[in-house]
Design an enzyme around this catalytic site. Structure first.
Site: not given
Ligand code: NAD
Length: 340
Positions: A32-33, A54, A57, A78-79, A121, A167, A197
């Site tokens: 990711g970013f 995963n 995004t 996938d965490v 996890n 979220y 950010t």
């Protein structure tokens, strides 16, 4: 499900030598970013970096330059499912999570799962490996804040059943379980509350104000401002954020720390700045404000200054210029790509 590992080692003996001497860090959300910038930072600081993602995004393009390195490995995983990493770990940076409203409104259950099960996890892994873990929290835990600017002591004003609740509440739970692992299991934990950010490797189509404005300017479309544009945001350049995260991880402070740039601007003024920066001849178009959109956002960074000796160095003009150069350099088809 076992993690699918992709490594691109130049030679196995180099890897063994590296592993003996280098500290090992796991970065979730590596493609990711922010995760990709963190992988770069830790590689540059001489760590062995294990990226995990995963790709829900994220994009492997963000980290493909790291694949040939002997001190980088990648797990496509996938965490929110059990995590198995062989060998020792010194640090875990848990950054996996959809982060922009356009993403988490589309995949709300996965968002809640990665904040809850995924964090559980990662904390379990930190406990098993005796590793220090930092989790990526957010200014969204303050919701539509009634205190301004927001200090870490403020508990927030979140609508748990509103569209953004998936979220915000996932991140609030994430903080709670992290503190519980710290208190009850003695795991070394750090919590960074990240404010908006920006920088290279953001997705043009992720729906956040800055890439949305720049994308519209590059396509020759009017810039969309929601409401009257008086709502404020404070934008932090990614290099500053990464520096703050690095300092917090290496500090001995277990309570949440705000990292962001307090230089606040209204979204209307921000849109005007983008028009000037891009030299676009388009106009500003107004649309209704989305539900539960925060009216004000500005970090109080006294704690980061005092505990970490950190404050942002890159001003908006400089950061925007670098980000615009990045977006301008993307292949033309990226401009018209629909969100994932
Ligand atoms: P991003 O969408 O660019 O990156 C998130 C990464 O996590 C993606 O690569 C995605 O594929 C991966 N991911 C998501 N769910 C996963 C799962 N279940 N298993 C494995 N990988 C998964 O977002 P970002 O802006 O880089 O944000 C990274 C983290 O920082 C997030 O936790 C986010 O909540 C937090 N954060 C970001 C900002 C910001 O301004 N960018 C602000 C506050 C907090």
């Amino acid at each position: 499900m076992t993690a699918e590992k992709t490594n691109h080692f130049t030679n196995a003996s180099t890897r063994a030598d590296n592993n003996l001497t280098k500290k090992r860090v796991l970065v979730t959300g590596a493609a990711g970013f922010l995760g990709s910038h963190l992988c770069d930072k830790f590689i540059n600081e001489g760590y062995h970096v294990i990226g995990m993602d995963n790709l829900i995004t994220g994009d492997l393009k963000n980290i493909e330059h790291l694949f040939p390195l002997p001190n980088f490995e990648f797990y496509h995983h996938d965490v929110s499912k059990f995590i198995h990493i062989p060998g020792e770990l010194d640090y875990i940076l848990h950054f996996a999570s959809p982060a922009s409203p356009i993403d988490y409104l589309k995949i709300p259950i996965q968002t809640l799962k990665v904040g809850s099960l995924g964090t559980h996890n990662c904390l379990g892994l930190a406990k098993a490996k005796n590793a220090r873990i930092i989790i990526a929290s957010t200014s969204e835990i303050y919701g539509d804040p009634l205190v301004h600017p927001q200090t870490e002591e403020y508990w927030g004003n979140v609508n748990p059943i509103g569209p953004r609740g998936v979220y915000d509440e996932a991140k609030r739970f994430q903080e709670a379980i992290t503190m519980a692992y710290h208190t009850f299991h003695g795991v070394e934990t750090r919590i960074v509350r990240i404010f908006n950010t920006y920088g290279p490797k953001m997705r043009l189509n992720d729906g956040r104000a800055l890439p949305a404005f720049i994308g519209q300017a590059l396509r020759g479309e009017d810039l969309t401002v929601f409401g009257d544009g008086s709502q404020t945001r404070s934008f932090c350049y990614v290099d500053d954020l990464v520096d703050g995260i690095y300092r917090l991880l290496l500090s001995d402070y277990a309570f949440p720390v705000n990292i962001g740039n307090p230089d606040e601007i209204s979204l209307l003024d921000f849109a005007k700045e983008i028009l000037t920066l891009t030299d676009a001849t388009v106009k500003i178009a107004y649309k209704p404000l989305p539900k539960d959109d925060p009216k004000q956002r500005q970090p109080d960074i006294s704690k980061a200054k005092e505990i970490l000796g950190w404050s942002p160095k890159v001003n908006r003009a400089e950061g925007l210029k670098k980000t615009y150069e990045y977006f301008k350099g993307l292949p033309k088809e990226e401009l018209f790509k629909l969100p994932k």
